[in-house]
Design a protein around this motif. Structure first.
Motif, PDB file in Angstrom:
ATOM      1  N   GLU A 200       1.123  -1.020   0.188  1.00 26.80           N
ATOM      2  CA  GLU A 200      -0.148  -0.406   0.454  1.00 26.80           C
ATOM      3  C   GLU A 200       0.759   1.093  -0.357  1.00 26.80           C
ATOM      4  O   GLU A 200       0.591   1.859   0.003  1.00 26.80           O
ATOM      5  CB  GLU A 200      -0.793  -0.205   1.245  1.00 26.80           C
ATOM      6  CG  GLU A 200      -1.608   1.165   1.382  1.00 26.80           C
ATOM      7  CD  GLU A 200      -2.932   0.980   2.068  1.00 26.80           C
ATOM      8  OE1 GLU A 200      -3.284   1.779   2.688  1.00 26.80           O
ATOM      9  OE2 GLU A 200      -2.598   0.036   3.650  1.00 26.80           O
ATOM     10  N   GLN A 201       1.855   1.318   1.104  1.00 27.20           N
ATOM     11  CA  GLN A 201       2.699   2.321   1.410  1.00 27.20           C
ATOM     12  C   GLN A 201       3.196   2.771  -0.687  1.00 27.20           C
ATOM     13  O   GLN A 201       3.763   3.390  -0.909  1.00 27.20           O
ATOM     14  CB  GLN A 201       3.190   2.173   2.244  1.00 27.20           C
ATOM     15  CG  GLN A 201       3.031   2.402   3.309  1.00 27.20           C
ATOM     16  CD  GLN A 201       4.147   1.544   4.222  1.00 27.20           C
ATOM     17  OE1 GLN A 201       5.101   0.989   3.997  1.00 27.20           O
ATOM     18  NE2 GLN A 201       3.958   2.127   5.763  1.00 27.20           N
ATOM     19  N   TYR A 202       3.953   1.619  -1.148  1.00 23.72           N
ATOM     20  CA  TYR A 202       5.081   1.507  -2.695  1.00 23.72           C
ATOM     21  C   TYR A 202       3.611   2.706  -3.190  1.00 23.72           C
ATOM     22  O   TYR A 202       4.394   3.261  -4.110  1.00 23.72           O
ATOM     23  CB  TYR A 202       5.088   0.356  -3.098  1.00 23.72           C
ATOM     24  CG  TYR A 202       5.505  -0.195  -3.885  1.00 23.72           C
ATOM     25  CD1 TYR A 202       7.490   0.249  -4.796  1.00 23.72           C
ATOM     26  CD2 TYR A 202       4.946  -0.204  -4.997  1.00 23.72           C
ATOM     27  CE1 TYR A 202       7.436   0.560  -5.739  1.00 23.72           C
ATOM     28  CE2 TYR A 202       5.881  -0.138  -6.089  1.00 23.72           C
ATOM     29  CZ  TYR A 202       6.777   0.115  -6.526  1.00 23.72           C
ATOM     30  OH  TYR A 202       7.362   0.050  -7.537  1.00 23.72           O
ATOM     31  N   LEU A 203       2.811   1.738  -3.436  1.00 27.12           N
ATOM     32  CA  LEU A 203       1.754   2.645  -4.804  1.00 27.12           C
ATOM     33  C   LEU A 203       1.544   4.038  -4.669  1.00 27.12           C
ATOM     34  O   LEU A 203       1.322   4.263  -4.860  1.00 27.12           O
ATOM     35  CB  LEU A 203       0.528   1.299  -4.671  1.00 27.12           C
ATOM     36  CG  LEU A 203       0.408  -0.335  -4.866  1.00 27.12           C
ATOM     37  CD1 LEU A 203      -0.529  -1.115  -4.843  1.00 27.12           C
ATOM     38  CD2 LEU A 203       1.187   0.203  -6.289  1.00 27.12           C
ATOM     39  N   ALA A 204       0.761   4.066  -3.101  1.00 30.51           N
ATOM     40  CA  ALA A 204       1.287   5.585  -2.944  1.00 30.51           C
ATOM     41  C   ALA A 204       2.436   6.636  -3.580  1.00 30.51           C
ATOM     42  O   ALA A 204       2.180   7.183  -3.772  1.00 30.51           O
ATOM     43  CB  ALA A 204       0.643   5.653  -1.437  1.00 30.51           C
ATOM     44  N   PHE A 205       3.318   5.550  -2.951  1.00 28.75           N
ATOM     45  CA  PHE A 205       4.842   6.211  -3.312  1.00 28.75           C
ATOM     46  C   PHE A 205       4.933   6.144  -4.775  1.00 28.75           C
ATOM     47  O   PHE A 205       5.169   7.603  -5.058  1.00 28.75           O
ATOM     48  CB  PHE A 205       6.209   5.625  -2.614  1.00 28.75           C
ATOM     49  CG  PHE A 205       7.210   6.439  -2.815  1.00 28.75           C
ATOM     50  CD1 PHE A 205       7.266   7.948  -2.253  1.00 28.75           C
ATOM     51  CD2 PHE A 205       7.662   6.107  -4.402  1.00 28.75           C
ATOM     52  CE1 PHE A 205       8.746   7.935  -2.318  1.00 28.75           C
ATOM     53  CE2 PHE A 205       9.036   6.611  -4.109  1.00 28.75           C
ATOM     54  CZ  PHE A 205       9.493   7.569  -3.058  1.00 28.75           C
ATOM     55  N   HIS A 206       4.459   5.604  -5.716  1.00 34.58           N
ATOM     56  CA  HIS A 206       4.335   5.822  -6.992  1.00 34.58           C
ATOM     57  C   HIS A 206       3.711   6.494  -7.802  1.00 34.58           C
ATOM     58  O   HIS A 206       4.222   7.310  -8.584  1.00 34.58           O
ATOM     59  CB  HIS A 206       3.963   4.274  -7.533  1.00 34.58           C
ATOM     60  CG  HIS A 206       4.384   3.857  -8.946  1.00 34.58           C
ATOM     61  ND1 HIS A 206       3.116   4.472  -9.618  1.00 34.58           N
ATOM     62  CD2 HIS A 206       4.880   3.909 -10.010  1.00 34.58           C
ATOM     63  CE1 HIS A 206       3.669   3.749 -11.250  1.00 34.58           C
ATOM     64  NE2 HIS A 206       4.917   3.165 -11.038  1.00 34.58           N
ATOM     65  N   THR A 207       2.115   6.075  -7.544  1.00 35.25           N
ATOM     66  CA  THR A 207       1.535   7.582  -7.630  1.00 35.25           C
ATOM     67  C   THR A 207       1.720   9.054  -7.729  1.00 35.25           C
ATOM     68  O   THR A 207       1.464   9.705  -8.315  1.00 35.25           O
ATOM     69  CB  THR A 207      -0.271   7.117  -6.767  1.00 35.25           C
ATOM     70  OG1 THR A 207      -0.465   6.198  -7.065  1.00 35.25           O
ATOM     71  CG2 THR A 207      -1.169   8.366  -7.304  1.00 35.25           C
TER      72      THR A 207
END
Length: 437
Positions: A200-207
């Motif tokens: 979840e943290q990674y996908l938010a960072f990618h966004t």
């Protein structure tokens, strides 16, 4: 002091060339514009051999890595850059990283004290009409000299973008969340700070990377990025998992809270000897500064990060070396001039210095009335030089780090696991023969 060779540019290549020539007993005038009132967009000091981007010379493994092999070859030839790198190294696992300020100060002190070297703080805007000259002004060559080079080569310099990673104050990192470990536990100590991310943290960072406000360079449209130093948001645009197979790969890193590999990891590497500054590995970026602070503070462990320097981007230039230079780095149209360093299209600190080393030794041979054959293509030095001066198509020529793909293939059938060892063993034998000759 009168001089035998005029070197223009006091970066890694110019400093190495000056050292090689001076140690051979010849006199050097080293012109460096920083310290004369001029400064490039990327440099911060007037020190010789200043490291602008990362503080890492990359892998020091001379058995299985091409750049580590290049390290070893340069040490064998008395490189000042490698000697001072070894003196001022900081923990970095199997890599060689240095305290950038102490390193530059060490190189500067030695060259400034050398009786055969005169450092002149001046900007050179026109290529010298005569006299042995080495141009090592790097990818941030001043506009006037760049124009003069264009006139001498008959071709406009190419250009590419190079990026700078941010640096964080150590005491602002939350070490109750982050932990120390080298990937696969390589090296004698745990040299990297690791910040784990769940999915979840990674996908938010990618966004955040994709949507974050970025600095625009409209006047530089269609200028390519260098693949080895690409902005993190450009990598992110290639696919949602690209970063997890690049600078944020979690393999070989065990989160002490779970005992397992995280979904993604942000690594920081020590940037100075005292350990007060750490750079975020692979996080070159063109995000605007406020956006960098906001986004990078979403990384677990960096919520309260204080930045000594934020990321940036600058335009670099290089010449079509395969078309313009002979095998000893002389400009074919004006053979009293040699080029060295990143302006030739090699990429990386060590590669830049190594071409300066060769340019210096070629100049020494010329001063002695001798002919110095280029190092064998089986060596790291020879393979890189061959790429620069003749192996590549000039029209498609792009900056490149040293790698085993530049070496002649190993003959016969070999196991893939043994191939790197065979490359390095063959290179050592070839270099020993070249030095002996």
């Amino acid at each position: 002091m009168t001089h035998d060779v005029h070197i223009i540019g006091g970066g890694l290549a110019g400093s190495e060339a000056a050292w090689q020539i001076a140690e051979a007993g010849f006199r050097v005038k080293l012109s460096e514009m920083r310290g004369s009132g001029d400064m490039t967009p990327a440099h911060q000091t007037d020190g010789l051999a200043e490291l602008v981007c990362s503080n890492s010379f990359r892998s020091d493994d001379a058995d299985r890595n091409a750049v580590g092999l290049l390290h070893a070859e340069m040490r064998a030839l008395g490189s000042i850059i490698m000697a001072q790198g070894d003196v001022h190294k900081v923990p970095a696992g199997s890599a060689l990283a240095v305290d950038r300020d102490h390193f530059s100060a060490g190189v500067s002190a030695i060259l400034l004290a050398h009786p055969n070297i005169t450092v002149v703080r001046e900007r050179v805007d026109v290529l010298p009409a005569n006299g042995l000259t080495i141009v090592s002004t790097g990818p941030l060559t001043a506009p006037g000299l760049a124009e003069s080079i264009g006139g001498a080569t008959g071709a406009a310099a190419l250009a590419f973008f190079d990026a700078i990673a941010p640096i964080v104050h150590h005491d602002s990192i939350d070490m109750s969340v982050a932990w120390m470990q080298s990937r696969w536990d390589k090296g004698e100590t745990k040299d990297y700070i690791n910040c784990a991310m769940n999915k979840e943290q990674y996908l938010a960072f990618h966004t955040g990377l994709m949507e974050g406000e970025k600095t625009e360079y409209k006047e530089w449209e269609n200028v390519p990025y260098f693949e080895g130093c690409m902005p993190i948001e450009v990598m992110a645009a290639r696919g949602v998992d690209t970063l997890r197979y690049g600078p944020m790969k979690p393999v070989g890193l065990d989160d002490p809270r779970t005992g397992r590999w995280p979904y993604a990891v942000v690594q920081l590497r020590q940037d100075n000897a005292s350990g007060t500054l750490w750079n975020i590995v692979g996080f070159q970026t063109k995000l605007k500064h406020a956006e960098q602070v906001r986004l990078f503070r979403t990384i677990p462990g960096l919520e309260n990060a204080e930045f000594a320097r934020l990321g940036g981007l600058h335009r670099n230039t290089f010449i079509r070396s395969p078309e313009l230079l002979d095998p000893t780095l002389r400009l074919k149209s004006r053979p009293h001039i040699r080029f060295a360093g990143q302006i030739t299209g090699c990429e990386g600190y060590v590669e830049s210095a190594s071409i300066g080393l060769l340019a210096g030794r070629f100049a020494v041979a010329e001063l002695r009335g001798e002919t110095l054959a280029p190092p064998p293509v089986e060596t790291a030095l020879g393979a890189l030089l061959h790429h620069i001066t003749g192996a590549a198509e000039a029209e498609t020529y792009q900056p490149m780090n040293v790698n085993f793909g530049l070496f002649p293939p190993i003959s016969g059938r070999t196991k893939k696991a043994d191939r790197k060892l065979l490359y390095t063993a063959r290179a050592r034998e070839a270099l020993a023969g070249w030095i002996a000759a």
